[in-house]
Design a protein around this motif. Structure first.
Motif, PDB file in Angstrom:
ATOM      1  N   ASN A   1      -1.704  22.386  -7.135  1.00  0.00           N
ATOM      2  CA  ASN A   1      -2.175  23.735  -6.806  1.00  0.00           C
ATOM      3  C   ASN A   1      -2.551  23.889  -5.345  1.00  0.00           C
ATOM      4  N   GLY A   2      -2.705  22.777  -4.638  1.00  0.00           N
ATOM      5  CA  GLY A   2      -2.987  22.819  -3.211  1.00  0.00           C
ATOM      6  C   GLY A   2      -4.340  23.351  -2.844  1.00  0.00           C
ATOM      7  N   THR A   3      -5.253  23.416  -3.794  1.00  0.00           N
ATOM      8  CA  THR A   3      -6.554  24.020  -3.510  1.00  0.00           C
ATOM      9  C   THR A   3      -7.714  23.051  -3.568  1.00  0.00           C
ATOM     10  N   SER A   4      -7.592  21.999  -4.310  1.00  0.00           N
ATOM     11  CA  SER A   4      -8.733  21.084  -4.479  1.00  0.00           C
ATOM     12  C   SER A   4      -8.279  19.652  -4.359  1.00  0.00           C
ATOM     13  N   PRO A   5      -9.124  18.788  -3.801  1.00  0.00           N
ATOM     14  CA  PRO A   5      -8.772  17.373  -3.718  1.00  0.00           C
ATOM     15  C   PRO A   5      -8.727  16.735  -5.100  1.00  0.00           C
ATOM     16  N   ARG A   6      -7.947  15.696  -5.174  1.00  0.00           N
ATOM     17  CA  ARG A   6      -7.803  15.014  -6.460  1.00  0.00           C
ATOM     18  C   ARG A   6      -8.821  13.895  -6.587  1.00  0.00           C
ATOM     19  N   GLY A   7      -9.370  13.746  -7.801  1.00  0.00           N
ATOM     20  CA  GLY A   7     -10.324  12.679  -8.051  1.00  0.00           C
ATOM     21  C   GLY A   7      -9.620  11.373  -8.339  1.00  0.00           C
ATOM     22  N   PRO A   8     -10.376  10.300  -8.489  1.00  0.00           N
ATOM     23  CA  PRO A   8      -9.772   8.983  -8.697  1.00  0.00           C
ATOM     24  C   PRO A   8      -9.093   8.826 -10.033  1.00  0.00           C
ATOM     25  N   ASP A   9      -9.384   9.726 -10.999  1.00  0.00           N
ATOM     26  CA  ASP A   9      -8.808   9.553 -12.324  1.00  0.00           C
ATOM     27  C   ASP A   9      -7.734  10.585 -12.636  1.00  0.00           C
ATOM     28  N   ASP A  10      -7.293  11.334 -11.626  1.00  0.00           N
ATOM     29  CA  ASP A  10      -6.336  12.394 -11.886  1.00  0.00           C
ATOM     30  C   ASP A  10      -5.007  11.852 -12.385  1.00  0.00           C
ATOM     31  N   ARG A  11      -4.659  10.628 -11.953  1.00  0.00           N
ATOM     32  CA  ARG A  11      -3.332  10.130 -12.291  1.00  0.00           C
ATOM     33  C   ARG A  11      -3.400   8.754 -12.963  1.00  0.00           C
ATOM     34  N   GLN A  12      -4.411   8.567 -13.791  1.00  0.00           N
ATOM     35  CA  GLN A  12      -4.553   7.285 -14.478  1.00  0.00           C
ATOM     36  C   GLN A  12      -3.792   7.309 -15.799  1.00  0.00           C
ATOM     37  N   GLY A  13      -2.481   7.507 -15.732  1.00  0.00           N
ATOM     38  CA  GLY A  13      -1.661   7.538 -16.927  1.00  0.00           C
ATOM     39  C   GLY A  13      -1.208   6.144 -17.324  1.00  0.00           C
TER      40      GLY A  13
ATOM     41  N   GLY B   1      -2.648 -12.533 -10.814  1.00  0.00           N
ATOM     42  CA  GLY B   1      -3.883 -12.840 -10.098  1.00  0.00           C
ATOM     43  C   GLY B   1      -4.138 -11.960  -8.899  1.00  0.00           C
ATOM     44  N   GLY B   2      -3.532 -10.771  -8.856  1.00  0.00           N
ATOM     45  CA  GLY B   2      -3.696  -9.892  -7.709  1.00  0.00           C
ATOM     46  C   GLY B   2      -4.917  -8.992  -7.829  1.00  0.00           C
ATOM     47  N   ILE B   3      -5.171  -8.261  -6.769  1.00  0.00           N
ATOM     48  CA  ILE B   3      -6.278  -7.300  -6.694  1.00  0.00           C
ATOM     49  C   ILE B   3      -5.687  -5.918  -6.471  1.00  0.00           C
ATOM     50  N   LEU B   4      -6.111  -4.953  -7.273  1.00  0.00           N
ATOM     51  CA  LEU B   4      -5.549  -3.616  -7.222  1.00  0.00           C
ATOM     52  C   LEU B   4      -6.661  -2.595  -7.001  1.00  0.00           C
ATOM     53  N   ARG B   5      -6.377  -1.618  -6.137  1.00  0.00           N
ATOM     54  CA  ARG B   5      -7.285  -0.492  -5.945  1.00  0.00           C
ATOM     55  C   ARG B   5      -6.485   0.796  -6.081  1.00  0.00           C
ATOM     56  N   ILE B   6      -6.965   1.693  -6.917  1.00  0.00           N
ATOM     57  CA  ILE B   6      -6.333   3.003  -7.116  1.00  0.00           C
ATOM     58  C   ILE B   6      -7.412   4.054  -6.964  1.00  0.00           C
ATOM     59  N   GLY B   7      -7.216   5.015  -6.056  1.00  0.00           N
ATOM     60  CA  GLY B   7      -8.229   6.043  -5.887  1.00  0.00           C
ATOM     61  C   GLY B   7      -7.955   6.929  -4.686  1.00  0.00           C
ATOM     62  N   PRO B   8      -8.926   7.797  -4.344  1.00  0.00           N
ATOM     63  CA  PRO B   8      -8.752   8.705  -3.213  1.00  0.00           C
ATOM     64  C   PRO B   8      -8.592   7.954  -1.899  1.00  0.00           C
ATOM     65  N   ARG B   9      -7.835   8.540  -1.015  1.00  0.00           N
ATOM     66  CA  ARG B   9      -7.610   7.950   0.302  1.00  0.00           C
ATOM     67  C   ARG B   9      -8.589   8.573   1.295  1.00  0.00           C
ATOM     68  N   GLN B  10      -9.093   7.751   2.200  1.00  0.00           N
ATOM     69  CA  GLN B  10     -10.001   8.264   3.220  1.00  0.00           C
ATOM     70  C   GLN B  10      -9.262   9.271   4.114  1.00  0.00           C
ATOM     71  N   GLY B  11      -9.812  10.441   4.218  1.00  0.00           N
ATOM     72  CA  GLY B  11      -9.157  11.498   4.966  1.00  0.00           C
ATOM     73  C   GLY B  11      -8.341  12.427   4.095  1.00  0.00           C
TER      74      GLY B  11
ATOM     75  N   ARG C   1       0.844  -1.187   0.000  1.00  0.00           N
ATOM     76  CA  ARG C   1       0.000   0.000   0.000  1.00  0.00           C
ATOM     77  C   ARG C   1       0.883   1.241   0.000  1.00  0.00           C
ATOM     78  N   VAL C   2       0.567   2.164  -0.910  1.00  0.00           N
ATOM     79  CA  VAL C   2       1.278   3.441  -1.009  1.00  0.00           C
ATOM     80  C   VAL C   2       0.229   4.542  -0.871  1.00  0.00           C
ATOM     81  N   GLU C   3       0.417   5.409   0.144  1.00  0.00           N
ATOM     82  CA  GLU C   3      -0.537   6.485   0.397  1.00  0.00           C
ATOM     83  C   GLU C   3       0.198   7.823   0.440  1.00  0.00           C
ATOM     84  N   ASP C   4      -0.531   8.870   0.116  1.00  0.00           N
ATOM     85  CA  ASP C   4      -0.016  10.212   0.348  1.00  0.00           C
ATOM     86  C   ASP C   4      -1.170  11.094   0.812  1.00  0.00           C
ATOM     87  N   ASP C   5      -0.822  12.211   1.435  1.00  0.00           N
ATOM     88  CA  ASP C   5      -1.845  13.123   1.954  1.00  0.00           C
ATOM     89  C   ASP C   5      -1.909  14.414   1.147  1.00  0.00           C
ATOM     90  N   GLY C   6      -1.414  14.378  -0.078  1.00  0.00           N
ATOM     91  CA  GLY C   6      -1.395  15.582  -0.896  1.00  0.00           C
ATOM     92  C   GLY C   6      -2.773  15.936  -1.424  1.00  0.00           C
TER      93      GLY C   6
END
Length: 404
Positions: free
Chosen positions: A352-364, A378-388, A343-348
């Motif tokens: 611009n520091g003004t608006s939260p990022r959506g789940p598709d902001d970094r789907q490159g 055969g793994g399971i992956l979740r990519i998206g906003p973090r709670q908090g 698991r890799v998390e960040d609190d950014g």
């Protein structure tokens, strides 16, 4: 038996009409000679008295033997036509000579080059013709000779059918070999495409990570170049080291293309054991990253080891680029029985520091490649906003097969 290309036998096989025409002339000549010898009082096959040969008998013999020449094109039709002159010879009490060979040759041709139904029809035609000749009063010998004729005809039919079945069997083997060759080529192309896709993912991960870090370091060096030259120097040293590392990894990956995978496969690939160094690189680039490893460390399969490392590398690179200047990142690796959790998390909140990022902001392309890596094992992956707040990349790799 194989024939040598350019040999007389190969030439005759390529021009069957010439060989069959020569065979027809030979049988005609031998039949005419036999008829003349028998008429002179020296019968050779136990024949009884027959009419003296004349022009009609020679014409009937010639018509019968001529059917051998085009026998490969219409064998059954020619067999039926050849039996008519033979029946006429028997009905007129003429000596038929060796025209019986014509029936055997055509019977063999039908059995060897046509299907079972037609070959049975050919056998019936020969039997009916022979029976008709007997009923018309031709002296064809006793029961012993008749039994011999039946055995010879049956043997010819069986040999013809055997050759046809063998020819069909060899054709099936050739066709199967061609299908296997096509399947092998298709598998080779698929393997090459998969290898190219793997190399593309590796190149993207290496280039994206190192270039992103180098860009951040270069920006930091530019900002402090005038006020803090020592800090700018340290940033330039880090950029130099990062560039060398990127070139070293890229040479190892591209080496697969130059050596069909041999050198590239021998080159060491990064794994989970290299995570501390990766986290240190991110700290030097300005991302406040931390690493926690939970559970008893276990030996991972090479594919999963590399995939998990690339997942952390891509996630941290995206945090460095998109989380914002004051963001923090956490990497958690947990070894559980039968599975690996990363698991890799960040609190950014974004650059611009003004608006939260959506789940598709970094789907490159990088995160798309991560999905492919995780699904491959055969793994399971979740990519998206973090709670908090912030962003999260979480993967679960099954390890059941790794203990077998």
């Amino acid at each position: 038996m194989r024939t040598t290309p350019g040999s007389p036998r190969a030439w005759l096989r390529a021009h069957p009409l010439i060989g069959d025409s020569a065979l027809a002339l030979l049988i005609t000549a031998l039949s005419a000679a036999t008829v003349v010898v028998n008429a002179a009082g020296a019968p050779t096959a136990g024949y009884g008295p027959t009419r003296s040969p004349d022009a009609l008998s020679l014409v009937l013999i010639t018509l019968t033997c001529a059917a051998v020449a085009p026998r490969r094109r219409w064998p059954l039709v020619l067999l039926c036509l050849a039996e008519l002159p033979q029946v006429a010879l028997a009905a007129l009490d003429y000596d038929a000579g060796l025209t019986g060979l014509v029936s055997l040759i055509l019977l063999y041709t039908v059995a060897a080059y046509r299907g079972l139904a037609l070959s049975l029809v050919a056998a019936a035609v020969v039997s009916l013709s022979h029976l008709t000749s007997m009923l018309l009063g031709a002296d064809t010998g006793g029961w012993g000779q008749q039994t011999f004729v039946v055995v010879v005809a049956l043997t010819v039919w069986v040999v013809g059918r055997s050759i046809r079945l063998r020819r069909a069997y060899l054709a099936e083997l050739v066709d199967r070999a061609e299908r296997l060759e096509r399947a092998r080529e298709s598998d080779t192309r698929a393997a090459r495409a998969e290898e190219r896709s793997r190399i593309a993912r590796e190149l993207h991960d290496v280039v994206a990570h190192h270039v992103s870090v180098m860009t951040v370091q270069a920006a930091a060096a530019r900002k402090v170049l005038d006020t803090r030259p020592e800090a700018a120097k340290d940033a330039l040293v880090a950029i130099e080291e990062m560039g060398r590392t990127a070139m070293r990894e890229m040479r190892g990956i591209v080496g697969v293309l130059r050596t069909d995978g041999e050198a590239g496969e021998r080159a060491p690939q990064p794994g989970m054991g290299d995570l501390p160094g990766l986290v240190d690189q991110m700290r030097e680039a300005g991302l406040r990253a931390q690493l926690w490893v939970e559970g008893e460390r276990q030996v991972l399969p090479p594919g999963i080891d590399l995939a998990a490392y690339r997942l952390v590398q891509e996630a941290l690179t995206n945090s460095l680029r998109h989380a914002g200047p004051a963001a923090r990142a956490w990497v958690t690796v947990r070894h559980d029985p039968g599975e690996l959790l990363v698991r890799v998390e960040d609190d950014g909140t974004g650059v611009n520091g003004t608006s939260p990022r959506g789940p598709d902001d970094r789907q490159g392309h990088g995160l798309v490649g991560i999905r492919e890596r995780v699904s491959l094992y055969g793994g399971i992956l979740r990519i998206g906003p973090r709670q908090g707040g912030g962003f999260e990349v979480r993967a679960r790799f099954p390890l059941k097969d790794s203990h077998t």
